[in-house]
Scaffold this motif. Structure first.
Motif, PDB file in Angstrom:
ATOM      1  N   VAL A   1       7.097  -0.745  -9.037  1.00  0.00           N
ATOM      2  CA  VAL A   1       5.749  -1.031  -9.537  1.00  0.00           C
ATOM      3  C   VAL A   1       5.459  -2.533  -9.525  1.00  0.00           C
ATOM      4  CG1 VAL A   1       4.079  -0.763 -11.405  1.00  0.00           C
ATOM      5  CG2 VAL A   1       5.702   1.061 -10.941  1.00  0.00           C
ATOM      6  N   PHE A   2       6.414  -3.382  -9.943  1.00  0.00           N
ATOM      7  CA  PHE A   2       6.170  -4.825  -9.958  1.00  0.00           C
ATOM      8  C   PHE A   2       6.205  -5.426  -8.558  1.00  0.00           C
ATOM      9  CE2 PHE A   2       7.775  -4.253 -14.350  1.00  0.00           C
ATOM     10  CZ  PHE A   2       6.664  -4.748 -15.022  1.00  0.00           C
ATOM     11  N   LEU A   3       7.031  -4.848  -7.672  1.00  0.00           N
ATOM     12  CA  LEU A   3       7.100  -5.256  -6.276  1.00  0.00           C
ATOM     13  C   LEU A   3       7.043  -3.999  -5.423  1.00  0.00           C
ATOM     14  CD1 LEU A   3       9.940  -7.970  -6.379  1.00  0.00           C
ATOM     15  CD2 LEU A   3       7.458  -8.348  -6.404  1.00  0.00           C
ATOM     16  N   SER A   4       7.035  -4.156  -4.103  1.00  0.00           N
ATOM     17  CA  SER A   4       6.993  -2.982  -3.239  1.00  0.00           C
ATOM     18  C   SER A   4       7.475  -3.311  -1.840  1.00  0.00           C
ATOM     19  CB  SER A   4       5.566  -2.418  -3.167  1.00  0.00           C
ATOM     20  OG  SER A   4       5.536  -1.245  -2.377  1.00  0.00           O
ATOM     21  N   THR A   5       8.198  -2.371  -1.230  1.00  0.00           N
ATOM     22  CA  THR A   5       8.571  -2.492   0.177  1.00  0.00           C
ATOM     23  C   THR A   5       7.519  -1.845   1.072  1.00  0.00           C
ATOM     24  OG1 THR A   5       9.885  -0.456   0.028  1.00  0.00           O
ATOM     25  CG2 THR A   5      11.041  -2.523  -0.338  1.00  0.00           C
ATOM     26  N   THR A   6       6.502  -1.260   0.469  1.00  0.00           N
ATOM     27  CA  THR A   6       5.375  -0.698   1.215  1.00  0.00           C
ATOM     28  C   THR A   6       4.337  -1.792   1.409  1.00  0.00           C
ATOM     29  OG1 THR A   6       5.694   1.545   0.374  1.00  0.00           O
ATOM     30  CG2 THR A   6       3.481   0.971   1.128  1.00  0.00           C
ATOM     31  N   SER A   7       3.896  -1.976   2.644  1.00  0.00           N
ATOM     32  CA  SER A   7       2.921  -3.040   2.929  1.00  0.00           C
ATOM     33  C   SER A   7       1.498  -2.547   2.708  1.00  0.00           C
ATOM     34  CB  SER A   7       3.071  -3.524   4.372  1.00  0.00           C
ATOM     35  OG  SER A   7       2.674  -2.506   5.282  1.00  0.00           O
ATOM     36  N   ALA A   8       0.672  -3.439   2.202  1.00  0.00           N
ATOM     37  CA  ALA A   8      -0.755  -3.175   2.019  1.00  0.00           C
ATOM     38  C   ALA A   8      -1.537  -4.298   2.699  1.00  0.00           C
ATOM     39  CB  ALA A   8      -1.103  -3.112   0.534  1.00  0.00           C
ATOM     40  N   LYS A   9      -2.509  -3.913   3.521  1.00  0.00           N
ATOM     41  CA  LYS A   9      -3.322  -4.916   4.224  1.00  0.00           C
ATOM     42  C   LYS A   9      -4.793  -4.626   3.985  1.00  0.00           C
ATOM     43  CE  LYS A   9       0.057  -5.731   7.919  1.00  0.00           C
ATOM     44  NZ  LYS A   9       0.301  -5.729   9.385  1.00  0.00           N
TER      45      LYS A   9
ATOM     46  N   PRO B   1      -1.333  -9.098  -9.797  1.00  0.00           N
ATOM     47  CA  PRO B   1      -0.404 -10.015  -9.139  1.00  0.00           C
ATOM     48  C   PRO B   1       1.021  -9.468  -9.131  1.00  0.00           C
ATOM     49  CG  PRO B   1      -1.886 -11.244 -10.564  1.00  0.00           C
ATOM     50  CD  PRO B   1      -2.130  -9.784 -10.844  1.00  0.00           C
ATOM     51  N   ALA B   2       1.711  -9.640  -8.018  1.00  0.00           N
ATOM     52  CA  ALA B   2       3.084  -9.145  -7.895  1.00  0.00           C
ATOM     53  C   ALA B   2       3.964  -9.718  -8.994  1.00  0.00           C
ATOM     54  CB  ALA B   2       3.643  -9.495  -6.519  1.00  0.00           C
ATOM     55  N   GLY B   3       4.761  -8.857  -9.593  1.00  0.00           N
ATOM     56  CA  GLY B   3       5.690  -9.290 -10.627  1.00  0.00           C
ATOM     57  C   GLY B   3       5.101  -9.391 -12.013  1.00  0.00           C
ATOM     58  N   GLU B   4       3.812  -9.124 -12.159  1.00  0.00           N
ATOM     59  CA  GLU B   4       3.168  -9.260 -13.458  1.00  0.00           C
ATOM     60  C   GLU B   4       2.764  -7.900 -14.022  1.00  0.00           C
ATOM     61  OE1 GLU B   4       0.008 -12.078 -13.598  1.00  0.00           O
ATOM     62  OE2 GLU B   4       1.110 -13.609 -12.449  1.00  0.00           O
ATOM     63  N   GLY B   5       2.555  -7.876 -15.330  1.00  0.00           N
ATOM     64  CA  GLY B   5       2.123  -6.666 -16.005  1.00  0.00           C
ATOM     65  C   GLY B   5       0.808  -6.876 -16.721  1.00  0.00           C
ATOM     66  N   ASP B   6       0.157  -5.792 -17.045  1.00  0.00           N
ATOM     67  CA  ASP B   6      -1.099  -5.824 -17.785  1.00  0.00           C
ATOM     68  C   ASP B   6      -1.231  -4.463 -18.470  1.00  0.00           C
ATOM     69  OD1 ASP B   6      -1.791  -4.076 -15.770  1.00  0.00           O
ATOM     70  OD2 ASP B   6      -3.495  -5.231 -15.032  1.00  0.00           O
ATOM     71  N   PRO B   7      -2.326  -4.186 -19.176  1.00  0.00           N
ATOM     72  CA  PRO B   7      -2.440  -2.887 -19.865  1.00  0.00           C
ATOM     73  C   PRO B   7      -2.255  -1.682 -18.951  1.00  0.00           C
ATOM     74  CG  PRO B   7      -4.066  -4.393 -20.737  1.00  0.00           C
ATOM     75  CD  PRO B   7      -3.420  -5.103 -19.574  1.00  0.00           C
ATOM     76  N   TYR B   8      -2.717  -1.764 -17.717  1.00  0.00           N
ATOM     77  CA  TYR B   8      -2.525  -0.663 -16.768  1.00  0.00           C
ATOM     78  C   TYR B   8      -1.042  -0.405 -16.538  1.00  0.00           C
ATOM     79  CZ  TYR B   8      -2.750   1.806 -12.226  1.00  0.00           C
ATOM     80  OH  TYR B   8      -2.601   2.705 -11.204  1.00  0.00           O
ATOM     81  N   ILE B   9      -0.303  -1.474 -16.226  1.00  0.00           N
ATOM     82  CA  ILE B   9       1.124  -1.339 -15.933  1.00  0.00           C
ATOM     83  C   ILE B   9       1.896  -0.884 -17.167  1.00  0.00           C
ATOM     84  CG2 ILE B   9       3.193  -2.560 -15.193  1.00  0.00           C
ATOM     85  CD1 ILE B   9       1.124  -2.129 -12.998  1.00  0.00           C
TER      86      ILE B   9
ATOM     87  N   PHE C   1       0.177   5.859  -5.454  1.00  0.00           N
ATOM     88  CA  PHE C   1       1.294   5.022  -5.035  1.00  0.00           C
ATOM     89  C   PHE C   1       0.860   3.558  -5.065  1.00  0.00           C
ATOM     90  CE2 PHE C   1      -1.208   5.583  -1.255  1.00  0.00           C
ATOM     91  CZ  PHE C   1      -1.033   4.429  -0.510  1.00  0.00           C
ATOM     92  N   HIS C   2       1.778   2.676  -4.700  1.00  0.00           N
ATOM     93  CA  HIS C   2       1.453   1.253  -4.668  1.00  0.00           C
ATOM     94  C   HIS C   2       2.093   0.600  -3.449  1.00  0.00           C
ATOM     95  CE1 HIS C   2       5.514   1.110  -6.229  1.00  0.00           C
ATOM     96  NE2 HIS C   2       5.531  -0.208  -6.127  1.00  0.00           N
ATOM     97  N   GLY C   3       1.491  -0.498  -3.002  1.00  0.00           N
ATOM     98  CA  GLY C   3       2.023  -1.308  -1.923  1.00  0.00           C
ATOM     99  C   GLY C   3       1.754  -2.770  -2.222  1.00  0.00           C
ATOM    100  N   MET C   4       2.341  -3.673  -1.461  1.00  0.00           N
ATOM    101  CA  MET C   4       2.183  -5.102  -1.719  1.00  0.00           C
ATOM    102  C   MET C   4       1.449  -5.796  -0.589  1.00  0.00           C
ATOM    103  SD  MET C   4       4.925  -7.849  -3.216  1.00  0.00           S
ATOM    104  CE  MET C   4       6.175  -7.627  -1.951  1.00  0.00           C
ATOM    105  N   ASP C   5       0.382  -6.483  -0.965  1.00  0.00           N
ATOM    106  CA  ASP C   5      -0.389  -7.290  -0.021  1.00  0.00           C
ATOM    107  C   ASP C   5       0.126  -8.717  -0.124  1.00  0.00           C
ATOM    108  OD1 ASP C   5      -2.190  -8.642   1.533  1.00  0.00           O
ATOM    109  OD2 ASP C   5      -3.975  -8.048   0.397  1.00  0.00           O
ATOM    110  N   VAL C   6       1.014  -9.091   0.791  1.00  0.00           N
ATOM    111  CA  VAL C   6       1.640 -10.421   0.727  1.00  0.00           C
ATOM    112  C   VAL C   6       0.685 -11.527   1.158  1.00  0.00           C
ATOM    113  CG1 VAL C   6       3.962  -9.491   1.056  1.00  0.00           C
ATOM    114  CG2 VAL C   6       2.606 -10.178   3.058  1.00  0.00           C
ATOM    115  N   ASP C   7      -0.417 -11.171   1.821  1.00  0.00           N
ATOM    116  CA  ASP C   7      -1.360 -12.169   2.307  1.00  0.00           C
ATOM    117  C   ASP C   7      -2.595 -12.278   1.428  1.00  0.00           C
ATOM    118  OD1 ASP C   7       0.214 -12.730   4.612  1.00  0.00           O
ATOM    119  OD2 ASP C   7      -0.566 -10.915   5.561  1.00  0.00           O
ATOM    120  N   ALA C   8      -2.555 -11.686   0.246  1.00  0.00           N
ATOM    121  CA  ALA C   8      -3.727 -11.697  -0.629  1.00  0.00           C
ATOM    122  C   ALA C   8      -4.054 -13.109  -1.093  1.00  0.00           C
ATOM    123  CB  ALA C   8      -3.482 -10.799  -1.844  1.00  0.00           C
TER     124      ALA C   8
END
Length: 300
Positions: free
Chosen positions: A152-160, A247-255, A186-193
């Motif tokens: 959830v905090f990170l992901s090996t799934t890519s998001a573009k 933001p990757a690695g961060e939490g909030d009420p949703y998380i 599900f979740h993925g990580m957008d590294v270029d955001a």
């Protein structure tokens, strides 16, 4: 062994029918859907599901028809209004009868719980999820991945980011409810955001193109969950089904709400599994003797 098992089934069955009943009934009338008769049917089917490596279709149909899957949805929107504590109590009772059934439906229930908690806190961004659940859509969980130690905090799934939504590629594991889900959460990580990597939480409709399901699941005792793998290959999810961006690695009420509903729900299931194991084992100890002795081993 069979005779011993038959002799001790009465006590666990008694517990199955009564465990948490009064507690959940005091909490809310919604839990009345978990009748003794329903739990009895679920318990009787559980062994066949596992032996045959078959999805718990009959249990699922009954629970869905009775509104159990929408227990956490706000009463104002037509749901059961269960709090997290109330939902966990109900899940323990169901899991005592049918562990795989309870574990799998937890995947849907926790999404409804997250959306409901946010809704009650004034965040209506996932009200659509509650409404779709009440309309019969089934939400699954696609968070588990290989190579990711911070789910959830990170992901090996890519998001573009693309026009109108996002495209995802990755390999998801433990996709419980595979035969029946209509929305794959599900979740993925957008590294270029902009501003740094972002985790994109999405809900993929069943009719989306570009994904495949691999029937990998064969786990003794939990086969009925049908938690198969889901391969995402450049699948497009439109903006309306992007549930949250953080933001990757961060939490909030949703998380935080997601972890609360998911993990405490899982813990409730395995608490019931452990309790049933104890209830089945203890009576057998009284009948067990050492070789050549008639004295019961229970004194140990």
């Amino acid at each position: 062994a069979r005779k011993t098992h038959e002799k001790v089934t009465a006590a666990p069955q008694e517990r199955l029918l009564n465990s948490k009943k009064e507690e959940t009934r005091e909490m809310t009338d919604n839990n009345s859907v978990l009748t003794d008769e329903l739990l009895q049917r679920c318990a009787e089917r559980a062994g066949d599901y596992d032996r045959e490596n078959r999805f718990f279709a009959e249990d699922f149909d009954e629970l869905k028809a009775l509104g159990y899957l929408n227990g956490p949805a706000p009463k104002e929107l037509g749901g059961g209004g269960l709090t997290l504590a109330q939902s966990c109590a109900a899940q323990q009772r169901l899991a005592y009868a049918a562990p795989a059934t309870a574990l799998a439906v937890n995947m849907h229930i926790y999404w409804v719980g997250v959306a409901a908690d946010l809704w009650r806190a004034g965040d209506k961004s996932l009200e659509w999820l509650i409404e779709e659940s009440l309309a019969g859509e089934i939400f699954a969980a696609g968070h588990s991945e290989r190579g990711n130690d911070l789910p959830v905090f990170l992901s090996t799934t890519s998001a573009k980011k693309v026009d109108g939504g996002y495209r995802f590629s990755g390999h998801k594991m433990f996709g419980s409810l595979t035969p029946v889900w209509t929305r794959f959460g599900f979740h993925g990580m957008d590294v270029d955001a902009e501003g740094g990597p972002k985790i994109i939480h999405a809900f993929m409709p069943r009719d989306t193109e570009g994904y495949t399901i691999k029937e990998t699941w064969d786990v003794m005792g939990m086969r009925a969950t049908r938690s198969d793998d889901t391969i995402l290959e450049d699948v497009f999810v439109e903006d309306k089904y992007i549930g949250h961006i953080v933001p990757a690695g961060e939490g909030d009420p949703y998380i935080l709400s997601l972890f609360a509903w998911a993990l405490l729900g899982f813990a409730s299931v395995y608490t019931a599994v452990a309790q049933r194991a104890v209830d089945l084992a203890l009576p057998m100890v009284r009948d067990k003797t050492s070789l050549g002795l008639t004295r019961s081993m229970a004194y140990h």
